[in-house]
Motif scaffolding. Sequence first.
Motif: not given
Length: 125
Positions: A14-15, A87-90, A120-125
Motif C-alpha cells: 500500500a502506498g 490501496k488494498p482496494e485497488d 493481476q495487481v495485488t496491493v498488500s496492506s
Amino acid sequence: QVQLVESGGGLVQAGGSLRLSCAASGRTFSRYAMGWFRQAPGKEREFLAAIMWTGGRINYAASVKGRFTISRDNAKNTVYLQMNSLKPEDTAVYYCAVARKPEWLGTQTRDFGSWGQGTQVTVSS
C-alpha cells in the motif's frame, strides 16, 4: 485481428506504485480510444481511464482521478496506466480495451470491443 497484451502487474505494498502497459497490434488505432478497466473478485468490471490515440482527450473515473494517469506512445502502439498511492482496494485484474467506434471516448464496458487477457495487481496492506 486486434491483439492487446497487458503487462506490468504484480504485488506491491500500500502506498506504492505500478505502471501497466498495453501493447496493441493488428490494425490502425489512430481514431480509436483505448481504455483501462479492472475487475475485482465478485465485482463488475469497472472503468478507470480512456485516451484517444490522437488529440489528447482523456477521461478518468472519479475513483482514480489524481492517483492514476493514462498516457500513450503512438510510435510503440502502447498505452500506459501509471498507478500511484495504491490501496488494498485497488487489488484486481486490470484490462485494456479498444473502443468499438472511432472518435468515441466512452466510459462504459459496452463502449469497448477487443480486450486484453488482463494482468493481476495485488496491493498488500
